[in-house]
Each structure stands twice: as structure tokens, then as C-alpha cells.
Design a protein around this motif. Sequence first.
Motif, PDB file in Angstrom:
ATOM      1  N   SER A  36       0.743  -1.344  -0.053  1.00 35.27           N
ATOM      2  CA  SER A  36       0.044   0.047  -0.127  1.00 35.27           C
ATOM      3  C   SER A  36       0.810   1.016  -0.064  1.00 35.27           C
ATOM      4  CB  SER A  36      -0.929  -0.130   1.170  1.00 35.27           C
ATOM      5  OG  SER A  36      -0.212   0.064   2.447  1.00 35.27           O
ATOM      6  N   THR A  37       1.896   1.246   0.677  1.00 35.46           N
ATOM      7  CA  THR A  37       2.800   2.383   0.877  1.00 35.46           C
ATOM      8  C   THR A  37       3.611   2.583  -0.416  1.00 35.46           C
ATOM      9  OG1 THR A  37       2.797   2.320   3.082  1.00 35.46           O
ATOM     10  CG2 THR A  37       4.536   3.809   2.078  1.00 35.46           C
ATOM     11  N   ALA A  38       3.940   1.569  -0.951  1.00 34.75           N
ATOM     12  CA  ALA A  38       4.692   1.532  -2.418  1.00 34.75           C
ATOM     13  C   ALA A  38       3.880   1.974  -3.376  1.00 34.75           C
ATOM     14  CB  ALA A  38       5.114   0.082  -2.830  1.00 34.75           C
ATOM     15  N   GLY A  39       2.601   1.651  -3.370  1.00 32.78           N
ATOM     16  CA  GLY A  39       1.344   2.234  -4.306  1.00 32.78           C
ATOM     17  C   GLY A  39       1.183   3.607  -4.127  1.00 32.78           C
ATOM     18  N   ILE A  40       1.051   4.234  -2.887  1.00 26.74           N
ATOM     19  CA  ILE A  40       0.950   5.489  -2.563  1.00 26.74           C
ATOM     20  C   ILE A  40       2.169   6.374  -3.197  1.00 26.74           C
ATOM     21  CG2 ILE A  40       0.843   7.385  -0.855  1.00 26.74           C
ATOM     22  CD1 ILE A  40      -0.795   5.245   0.709  1.00 26.74           C
ATOM     23  N   VAL A  41       3.332   6.056  -2.788  1.00 31.67           N
ATOM     24  CA  VAL A  41       4.639   6.960  -2.892  1.00 31.67           C
ATOM     25  C   VAL A  41       4.812   6.693  -4.703  1.00 31.67           C
ATOM     26  CG1 VAL A  41       5.353   6.698  -0.704  1.00 31.67           C
ATOM     27  CG2 VAL A  41       6.201   5.061  -2.491  1.00 31.67           C
TER      28      VAL A  41
END
Length: 237
Positions: A36-41
Motif C-alpha cells: 500500500s505504501t509503495a502504491g501511494i509513493v
Amino acid sequence: MTQVDPHDGEQHDQGIGARLNWLRAGVLGANDGIVSTAGIVIGVAAATVERSTIATAGIAGLAAGAMSMAAGEYVSVSTQRDTERALLAKEKRELREMPDEELEELAQIYQEKGLTPDLAAEVARQLTEHDALGAHAEAELGIDPNDLTNPWHAAWASMSAFTLGALLPLVAILLPPAGARVWVTAVSVVVALAFTGWGSARLGQAPVRPAVLRNIAGGLVAMLVTYVIGALVGTQI
């Protein structure tokens, strides 16, 4: 010559349920944090090269995701524990009010598992004398009264794992120069997901290859989708 026990490595102790609960929450939290964090950034990086904007989005996603995972695990496992307690209370009442019927029911369960009627009755009698509630809860409900699920353990494990997992893509996107951010982050995420997939499979004594491939495939799809969305949005705003 040393003989090898064919059952070496198998887990039979009563604490396996609690450890599997921790493992499930921890692996789910770590994977979710990474993906999820990889997707956001990556999505934000596709729309802008401003490091502060990417950092703000990543940190906000980390905090929100960690709290969401903790709350979700707590509610879910609390519901499971409440159900277990209700079933145990019902079993206690039945043992108190109709012990003969419960003994016969336990013997019938062991008969259905392959024991002869006489042996099943003897096993049921001895187990009931030793620990009536434990014997009936395990055989009828699949519950260990001394090892109920703990919602706080699951919540903390999930939140901690999510945070640790989310830190990797956040650091990976912020440290490299703008032109290499997405690729460095994608490679880091793939390596991390391969590791969590391998670890979960090994600890759970499951096949390693499918777990690793599932983790990596899911992460790649998520990053690709968010990158495309970020790139499209970035060109319109």
C-alpha cells in the motif's frame, strides 16, 4: 547411527494457535505496509518530483494504514474470541446440566473417528475425568480453552509489521535521485515481498514458491496501477 524422527519439525504443542495468529497478523501487516505504501509513493512520484510531497503522502499513508490494520485486527479477533467464549460457556452449561448426554456425544465423536464403541467410550470417560471442558471443547468445537485468540496481540503485531513494511518503500522512494526513484522502489518492493512470502511459507510449513509468486505478483500489479493513475492525474492537473 542417529535415527531421524519422521515427525521432526512438526508443531504439536498447545501454543501453536497463538503463534499462527501472530504470524497471520504479522505477515498480513507487513505485506499490506509494503504494497500500500509503495502504491501511494509511486503513484505520487509519477505525478510530481517534489520530494516533500512524496514524503507527506507516504508518511500519511503509513500512519493511516498502521492504525487501520491495528483497529481491524482488534475488532476481528475480538469477535472471534467472543464467539469462542460463548461456545465454551454453552459447553460448560451442558456439561453441568446433562453430563451423561455429553459423555455419550464425546464417545460418538471418537467412534466416528474410527475407534471401536468400547474404546471410544473408555477414551471419552478418561478424558472427561481429566478435563471435561478441554476434552469436549477440542473434540466438538476445535477450541483450546487455555489458548484463546488475543486481540491485543494481533493488533500490535499487525500495526508493528505494517509500519516496518511501509518504511521500506518510503525510504526507497526518497533517497535516490528523481529519475531512479520508481525503479529503485519497485526493485526494493519485489525483494521485500519475496522475503515475506518465503518467511511466511517457511514458518507456516507451506510451499515456498506459490507464496513468493503471489506476493510479488500482487505488489507489481498494485504499483503498476497506481503509477498509471499518478501519471495520468499528473498530466491533467
